[in-house]
Design an enzyme around this catalytic site. Structure first.
Site, PDB file in Angstrom:
ATOM      1  N   GLY A  11      58.771  45.082  41.975  1.00 60.38           N
ATOM      2  CA  GLY A  11      58.988  44.423  40.691  1.00 60.38           C
ATOM      3  C   GLY A  11      60.084  43.383  40.755  1.00 60.38           C
ATOM      4  N   MET A  15      62.549  41.076  34.988  1.00 60.04           N
ATOM      5  CA  MET A  15      63.940  40.902  34.571  1.00 60.04           C
ATOM      6  C   MET A  15      64.878  41.779  35.394  1.00 60.04           C
ATOM      7  SD  MET A  15      65.773  41.601  30.858  1.00 60.04           S
ATOM      8  CE  MET A  15      65.551  43.382  30.906  1.00 60.04           C
ATOM      9  N   GLY A  17      64.192  43.506  38.299  1.00 64.75           N
ATOM     10  CA  GLY A  17      64.062  43.252  39.727  1.00 64.75           C
ATOM     11  C   GLY A  17      64.773  41.987  40.172  1.00 64.75           C
ATOM     12  N   LEU A 106      63.842  53.855  38.737  1.00 63.68           N
ATOM     13  CA  LEU A 106      64.413  53.430  37.468  1.00 63.68           C
ATOM     14  C   LEU A 106      63.515  53.858  36.317  1.00 63.68           C
ATOM     15  CD1 LEU A 106      65.632  49.829  38.378  1.00 63.68           C
ATOM     16  CD2 LEU A 106      66.900  51.978  38.451  1.00 63.68           C
ATOM     17  N   GLY A 107      64.108  54.502  35.337  1.00 58.76           N
ATOM     18  CA  GLY A 107      63.355  54.976  34.183  1.00 58.76           C
ATOM     19  C   GLY A 107      63.885  54.392  32.898  1.00 58.76           C
ATOM     20  N   SER A 109      65.940  55.631  28.852  1.00 59.71           N
ATOM     21  CA  SER A 109      66.547  56.661  28.011  1.00 59.71           C
ATOM     22  C   SER A 109      65.526  57.335  27.102  1.00 59.71           C
ATOM     23  CB  SER A 109      67.655  56.047  27.147  1.00 59.71           C
ATOM     24  OG  SER A 109      67.135  55.019  26.318  1.00 59.71           O
ATOM     25  N   CYS A 110      64.323  56.765  26.976  1.00 60.06           N
ATOM     26  CA  CYS A 110      63.309  57.373  26.098  1.00 60.06           C
ATOM     27  C   CYS A 110      62.741  58.667  26.680  1.00 60.06           C
ATOM     28  CB  CYS A 110      62.180  56.386  25.813  1.00 60.06           C
ATOM     29  SG  CYS A 110      61.104  56.057  27.220  1.00 60.06           S
ATOM     30  N   THR A 165      69.918  52.731  29.553  1.00 60.60           N
ATOM     31  CA  THR A 165      69.713  52.576  28.127  1.00 60.60           C
ATOM     32  C   THR A 165      68.925  51.295  27.884  1.00 60.60           C
ATOM     33  OG1 THR A 165      70.853  52.643  25.993  1.00 60.60           O
ATOM     34  CG2 THR A 165      71.877  51.326  27.736  1.00 60.60           C
ATOM     35  N   LEU A 167      67.777  47.734  27.800  1.00 60.54           N
ATOM     36  CA  LEU A 167      68.206  46.609  28.622  1.00 60.54           C
ATOM     37  C   LEU A 167      67.877  45.278  27.962  1.00 60.54           C
ATOM     38  CD1 LEU A 167      66.959  47.912  32.083  1.00 60.54           C
ATOM     39  CD2 LEU A 167      69.339  47.848  31.289  1.00 60.54           C
ATOM     40  N   HIS A 180      60.963  43.974  23.615  1.00 64.51           N
ATOM     41  CA  HIS A 180      61.864  44.958  23.027  1.00 64.51           C
ATOM     42  C   HIS A 180      62.644  44.340  21.868  1.00 64.51           C
ATOM     43  CE1 HIS A 180      61.282  46.968  27.037  1.00 64.51           C
ATOM     44  NE2 HIS A 180      61.174  47.994  26.214  1.00 64.51           N
ATOM     45  N   ARG A 210      71.507  52.118  18.317  1.00 62.04           N
ATOM     46  CA  ARG A 210      71.051  51.871  19.678  1.00 62.04           C
ATOM     47  C   ARG A 210      72.199  51.372  20.552  1.00 62.04           C
ATOM     48  NH1 ARG A 210      67.551  54.391  17.946  1.00 62.04           N
ATOM     49  NH2 ARG A 210      65.288  54.001  17.933  1.00 62.04           N
TER      50      ARG A 210
END
Length: 317
Positions: A11, A15, A17, A106-107, A109-110, A165, A167, A180, A210
């Site tokens: 990726g 943004m 990557g 990479l994940g 916060s959801c 969180t 981004l 987002h 947030r």
């Protein structure tokens, strides 16, 4: 970590990557691998397996994902669960079977329960129901976290998951249907300013709270994880500070210079009431964010203005 180590950034044109790539370069890493999506479809298990086997990276950083805001998650739940699971599962399995020693996943916060105590600790994972508006994406990311944890526990490999969180930053997606909340607000206020509109309509009540992290700060956290063998399998990455969506909107309105009214459409969902990350694990180890929110928004809006003719817009098929 050897500066000549071969590092594959999945990726690398997104943004996150892009920022990771730039920070790695700035830190002296010269042997970086990246492959655009039109040459390597990460949803294709066979193609991913062959790419990893051929290139034999020492490290894989998984910054590839199908991402989007509340509207996109609501409209395309199948793509958000299936494509994210395909991408991450193909990368994790190919990495493991090819002997890749270090994997950084990479994940988001959801992954944490909708009504979990605040701030969100890593231990809260799987202790309650998820937020319905992004449940498919969250479930996909949880499976990635658990796959990396299983490899770590069963085979002793240095596979670690970082959960950032919300981004934002340069090279963000400003498409109003798939972006987002923060970039969507930048776009809405800018368009309203240019069109001399008297008001901007935003979703919800403005009351949810947030936390926002500038993308380059996440990139420094990735480099930190790269250069250190972290003792836990899961780490939150954020600022430890939050604000209401209403306050965010007013901050962006001021930076953009829109003088009209904000109308809140409370017929639309608010999402999770609050999402503040407990970042004590990363702080204890020595990593901290650097970019303050208002400064980060100013940088992002400046980039938006300079790239308004060709900024990223994501459509979902």
């Amino acid at each position: 970590m050897n500066k000549n180590s071969k590092i594959y950034v999945a990726g690398h044109n997104g943004m996150v990557g892009r920022s990771i790539w730039q920070i790695l370069k700035a830190n002296g890493y010269s042997n970086l691998l990246g492959c655009p999506s039109n040459e390597l479809d990460l949803r294709n298990q066979k193609a991913v397996k062959e790419y990893i086997e051929w290139n034999r990276p020492d490290v894989i950083i998984d910054a590839a994902a199908r991402v989007g805001g509340m509207m996109a998650n609501n409209d395309y739940p199948y793509q958000f669960i299936m494509e994210n699971m395909q991408i991450q599962n193909n990368l994790i399995d190919a990495a493991f079977k090819s002997g890749v020693g270090k994997f950084i996943f990479l994940g988001s916060s959801c992954i944490y329960p909708r009504l979990a105590p605040q701030p969100l600790k890593e231990d809260y994972l799987l202790t309650g129901a998820l937020e319905p508006t992004n449940e498919p994406y969250a479930i996909a990311k949880i499976t990635g976290v658990k796959a990396c944890q299983a490899i770590r526990n069963q085979f002793g490999k240095d596979y670690v998951s970082l959960m950032p969180t919300n981004l934002y930053g340069t090279h963000d997606n400003f498409d109003l249907d798939t972006s987002h909340v923060l970039p969507a607000m930048i776009r809405k206020f800018h368009d309203a300013k240019v069109n001399n509109d008297s008001f901007v309509t935003l979703w919800g009540t403005g009351s949810p709270m947030r936390e926002f992290l500038f993308v380059d700060d996440l990139a420094t956290a990735v480099v930190f994880a790269l250069e250190n063998e972290l003792p836990y399998y899961l780490y939150n990455v954020g600022t430890g500070e939050d604000l209401t969506i209403k306050c965010l909107a007013e901050t962006i309105q001021k930076i953009v210079g829109f003088n009209g009214k904000i109308i809140w459409d409370n017929s639309k969902p608010d999402g999770t009431p609050r999402k503040l990350m407990d970042i004590s694990r990363m702080h204890t180890l020595g990593w901290k964010h650097q970019v303050k929110l208002e400064a980060g928004i100013q940088i992002t809006y400046k980039w938006f203005l300079e790239n308004s003719d060709n900024f990223k817009q994501v459509k979902i098929n």
